[in-house]
Motif scaffolding. Structure first.
Motif, PDB file in Angstrom:
ATOM      1  N   UNK A  75     -79.803 -80.221  56.974  1.00  0.00           N
ATOM      2  CA  UNK A  75     -81.129 -79.626  56.726  1.00  0.00           C
ATOM      3  C   UNK A  75     -81.317 -78.342  57.535  1.00  0.00           C
ATOM      4  N   UNK A  76     -80.819 -78.370  58.777  1.00  0.00           N
ATOM      5  CA  UNK A  76     -81.032 -77.233  59.676  1.00  0.00           C
ATOM      6  C   UNK A  76     -80.424 -75.935  59.150  1.00  0.00           C
ATOM      7  N   UNK A  77     -79.397 -76.042  58.317  1.00  0.00           N
ATOM      8  CA  UNK A  77     -78.778 -74.827  57.778  1.00  0.00           C
ATOM      9  C   UNK A  77     -79.834 -74.004  57.041  1.00  0.00           C
ATOM     10  N   UNK A 100     -80.117 -85.653  59.354  1.00  0.00           N
ATOM     11  CA  UNK A 100     -81.067 -84.955  58.480  1.00  0.00           C
ATOM     12  C   UNK A 100     -80.290 -84.049  57.540  1.00  0.00           C
ATOM     13  N   UNK A 101     -80.343 -84.379  56.271  1.00  0.00           N
ATOM     14  CA  UNK A 101     -79.580 -83.629  55.260  1.00  0.00           C
ATOM     15  C   UNK A 101     -80.527 -83.123  54.181  1.00  0.00           C
ATOM     16  N   UNK A 102     -80.022 -82.267  53.321  1.00  0.00           N
ATOM     17  CA  UNK A 102     -80.807 -81.903  52.137  1.00  0.00           C
ATOM     18  C   UNK A 102     -79.888 -81.407  51.035  1.00  0.00           C
ATOM     19  N   UNK A 103     -80.371 -81.582  49.788  1.00  0.00           N
ATOM     20  CA  UNK A 103     -79.637 -81.033  48.648  1.00  0.00           C
ATOM     21  C   UNK A 103     -79.780 -79.524  48.735  1.00  0.00           C
ATOM     22  N   UNK A 104     -78.708 -78.805  48.455  1.00  0.00           N
ATOM     23  CA  UNK A 104     -78.764 -77.354  48.670  1.00  0.00           C
ATOM     24  C   UNK A 104     -79.745 -76.685  47.685  1.00  0.00           C
ATOM     25  N   UNK A 105     -80.618 -75.799  48.186  1.00  0.00           N
ATOM     26  CA  UNK A 105     -81.523 -75.089  47.272  1.00  0.00           C
ATOM     27  C   UNK A 105     -80.886 -73.799  46.763  1.00  0.00           C
ATOM     28  N   UNK A 106     -79.778 -73.394  47.361  1.00  0.00           N
ATOM     29  CA  UNK A 106     -79.075 -72.172  46.974  1.00  0.00           C
ATOM     30  C   UNK A 106     -77.702 -72.208  47.643  1.00  0.00           C
ATOM     31  N   UNK A 107     -76.881 -71.203  47.415  1.00  0.00           N
ATOM     32  CA  UNK A 107     -75.506 -71.300  47.919  1.00  0.00           C
ATOM     33  C   UNK A 107     -75.093 -70.197  48.884  1.00  0.00           C
ATOM     34  N   UNK A 108     -76.003 -69.296  49.234  1.00  0.00           N
ATOM     35  CA  UNK A 108     -75.600 -68.223  50.151  1.00  0.00           C
ATOM     36  C   UNK A 108     -75.326 -68.773  51.556  1.00  0.00           C
ATOM     37  N   UNK A 109     -76.260 -69.577  52.064  1.00  0.00           N
ATOM     38  CA  UNK A 109     -76.061 -70.128  53.405  1.00  0.00           C
ATOM     39  C   UNK A 109     -74.831 -71.047  53.452  1.00  0.00           C
ATOM     40  N   UNK A 110     -74.644 -71.953  52.449  1.00  0.00           N
ATOM     41  CA  UNK A 110     -73.416 -72.752  52.460  1.00  0.00           C
ATOM     42  C   UNK A 110     -72.155 -71.878  52.398  1.00  0.00           C
ATOM     43  N   UNK A 111     -72.180 -70.833  51.569  1.00  0.00           N
ATOM     44  CA  UNK A 111     -70.991 -69.979  51.450  1.00  0.00           C
ATOM     45  C   UNK A 111     -70.711 -69.304  52.796  1.00  0.00           C
ATOM     46  N   UNK A 113     -71.641 -70.481  55.755  1.00  0.00           N
ATOM     47  CA  UNK A 113     -71.163 -71.527  56.674  1.00  0.00           C
ATOM     48  C   UNK A 113     -69.662 -71.722  56.472  1.00  0.00           C
ATOM     49  N   UNK A 114     -69.250 -71.790  55.219  1.00  0.00           N
ATOM     50  CA  UNK A 114     -67.842 -71.970  54.874  1.00  0.00           C
ATOM     51  C   UNK A 114     -67.027 -70.781  55.393  1.00  0.00           C
ATOM     52  N   UNK A 115     -67.559 -69.579  55.174  1.00  0.00           N
ATOM     53  CA  UNK A 115     -66.849 -68.379  55.624  1.00  0.00           C
ATOM     54  C   UNK A 115     -66.620 -68.449  57.140  1.00  0.00           C
ATOM     55  N   UNK A 323     -77.698 -58.959  53.328  1.00  0.00           N
ATOM     56  CA  UNK A 323     -78.403 -59.937  54.167  1.00  0.00           C
ATOM     57  C   UNK A 323     -77.667 -60.147  55.477  1.00  0.00           C
ATOM     58  N   UNK A 324     -78.400 -60.793  56.420  1.00  0.00           N
ATOM     59  CA  UNK A 324     -77.808 -61.078  57.738  1.00  0.00           C
ATOM     60  C   UNK A 324     -77.972 -62.558  58.034  1.00  0.00           C
ATOM     61  N   UNK A 325     -76.872 -63.273  58.071  1.00  0.00           N
ATOM     62  CA  UNK A 325     -76.957 -64.708  58.396  1.00  0.00           C
ATOM     63  C   UNK A 325     -76.011 -65.099  59.520  1.00  0.00           C
ATOM     64  N   UNK A 326     -75.214 -64.136  60.016  1.00  0.00           N
ATOM     65  CA  UNK A 326     -74.170 -64.487  60.983  1.00  0.00           C
ATOM     66  C   UNK A 326     -74.744 -65.160  62.226  1.00  0.00           C
ATOM     67  N   UNK A 327     -75.977 -64.778  62.606  1.00  0.00           N
ATOM     68  CA  UNK A 327     -76.560 -65.332  63.833  1.00  0.00           C
ATOM     69  C   UNK A 327     -76.656 -66.852  63.753  1.00  0.00           C
ATOM     70  N   UNK A 328     -76.815 -67.383  62.536  1.00  0.00           N
ATOM     71  CA  UNK A 328     -76.903 -68.842  62.372  1.00  0.00           C
ATOM     72  C   UNK A 328     -75.642 -69.529  62.864  1.00  0.00           C
ATOM     73  N   UNK A 329     -74.538 -68.802  62.830  1.00  0.00           N
ATOM     74  CA  UNK A 329     -73.250 -69.410  63.167  1.00  0.00           C
ATOM     75  C   UNK A 329     -72.712 -68.846  64.482  1.00  0.00           C
TER      76      UNK A 329
END
Ligand code: HAM
Length: 452
Positions: A75-77, A100-111, A113-115, A323-329
């Protein structure tokens, strides 16, 4: 207090109880697919797969590589990416281990995370695409579902305005290859928008989030109310709003000449739009739109949306940007840009435009053995035909030639192959063409090939 008494009174009425029970049943009837989800019949799946095939072909031709990520994530992602506000939209749950989990609402953050976990050493720019279901607790209507499919791309690494132009050309090509003509690609730049807000309204970037949401919804009344609450004068707000009428880059360039701060972003946009033309993108379908704010806060720089005006409220077929998401990781920020299109909306748009592809789902042959001794020959013939790429149904009923032909008619098969005693003895098969009615006796070893 009074309301409570009224509710209790209502609940005690027998009629009310029935209505209430019916409502709960309608909401939770296990025989119905859950609200906002759909079942797809074989002919619908065949159409979806055809469109999917076209999109994959285009993505491959631009040298994007497919990735896949799980349907559920931590969920935190998503909370970390989009803030607590997104919680209402999520299908969130605890698993049996208390996670705490959730069904993905989109795929940018998962992609991403994978990267960051596995792909970060790949040569840059890295171009990936994905196609998969997403889940949002949206209010369902045509073109808006709780389970829907996205096709998207992400690029990691510097590609500059030339690469951005190619990315937008890809977005247009996906729709054009799928057969959709009536669409508009709107392109904006968040640095232009943020600079305008800063310079014309004096609102620093840190305070812009609520205004950006209003801008994103094109809620101009909301903008006025928000501005007056901040003590901004009407002429200042009026001038700011006229800027939003710009549909060409040149309109805005003169309007904000005095601000001067957005020049870098302007140059970037100019190069992207000029490059896009060279990719053969039809100029009439591309608009400059300074009001694109992309609801989600992680965008910066170039942003874009693509609409199909035929679709009304759910007309947005695609959205994306830098977009900028690197800080999450806890990672260093690499340039990242991408987009996702709503696959189901594309299908609705194609249907409205009478441009849905017609899948060929006809059965090629029904193979029927008319006597038990012919069963094995029928099995071998069916397998040989399948190996030739034909769609074959083996009739298992031993119902005689008339019924076998009836079955072929029922399922609209192209041909029926009949194997009786006579055929066995002569090592032949009787092939009947269901469209012309013509019938011929063909040597068994020549029967597997599809008719030319
Ligand atoms: P988004 O704008 O939230 O962006 O969604 C992309 C597309 O998904 C929309 O344009 C729309 O066509 C479709 N869509 C969204 N919600 C629904 C729904 N409830 N039912 C049917 N279709 C829907 C993103 O998701 C970003 N991750 C895009 C992106 C990729 N940005 C950078 N990379």
């Amino acid at each position: 207090m009074r309301l409570l008494t009224l509710k209790r009174l209502c609940l005690s009425l027998p009629g009310w109880k029935t209505i209430n029970r019916r409502r709960t049943w309608a909401r939770q009837n296990p025989v119905q697919a859950p609200r906002g989800t759909r079942d797809f019949a074989p002919h619908e799946m065949a159409t979806r797969r055809l469109v999917e095939h076209t999109l994959r072909r285009v993505l491959n031709s631009f040298n994007y590589r497919e990735i896949q990520t799980p349907a559920f994530e931590h969920l935190d992602l998503f909370l970390a990416k989009s803030g607590e506000g997104i919680r209402e939209e999520l299908y969130a749950f605890k698993d049996k281990g208390g996670r705490d989990l959730c069904l993905r609402p989109e795929l940018t953050a998962p992609a991403m995370r994978f990267y960051h976990t596995r792909l970060s050493r790949e040569p840059k720019p890295l171009r990936v695409y994905y196609l998969g279901p997403c889940y949002r607790y949206d209010r369902p209507q045509t073109g808006r579902y709780r389970e829907f499919w996205q096709v998207g791309v992400e690029v990691v690494g510097e590609i500059g305005p030339r690469g951005h132009a190619e990315l937008l050309a890809l977005a247009l090509e996906l729709f054009s290859a799928a057969g959709l003509k009536n669409l508009v690609l709107r392109v904006g730049h968040l640095d232009v928008l943020r600079n305008l807000v800063e310079e014309m309204l004096g609102v620093p970037r840190a305070d812009q989030a609520p205004l950006m949401r209003l801008v994103d919804k094109k809620d101009f009344d909301g903008i006025r109310t928000w501005a007056s609450a901040r003590g901004l004068s009407k002429p200042v707000v009026d001038k700011f709003l006229t800027v939003f009428e710009a549909t060409r880059l040149s309109d805005l360039k003169s309007a904000v000449a005095e601000s001067g701060a957005a020049q870098g972003a302007f140059d970037h946009l100019e190069q992207v739009l000029a490059g896009l033309e060279a990719f053969g993108a039809p100029a009439g379908r591309i608009q400059f739109d300074p009001t694109i704010a992309r609801g989600l806060d992680y965008y910066h720089g170039l942003v874009f949306e693509l609409d199909c005006p035929d679709l009304g409220a759910e007309k947005q077929l695609l959205g994306g940007g830098e977009y900028k998401l690197a800080a999450l990781f806890d990672a260093q920020q690499e340039p990242t840009i991408g987009f996702a299109l709503g696959f189901d909306r594309l299908l609705v748009a194609l249907e409205r435009a009478h441009a849905l592809p017609e899948p060929d789902v006809r059965t090629d042959v029904v193979v029927a053995s008319l006597v038990p001794e012919a069963h094995n020959t029928a099995r071998r013939l069916a397998m040989a035909m399948r190996a030739q790429g034909q769609r074959v149904e083996l009739d298992l009923t031993d119902r005689g030639p008339k019924k076998a032909v009836q079955r072929a008619m029922q399922i609209k098969a192209r041909r029926v192959a009949l194997l009786g005693q006579r055929e066995l003895e002569a090592a032949t098969v009787t092939l009947k063409d269901m469209d012309s009615g013509a019938q011929e006796s063909v040597p068994l070893d020549a029967a597997a090939a599809a008719p030319t």
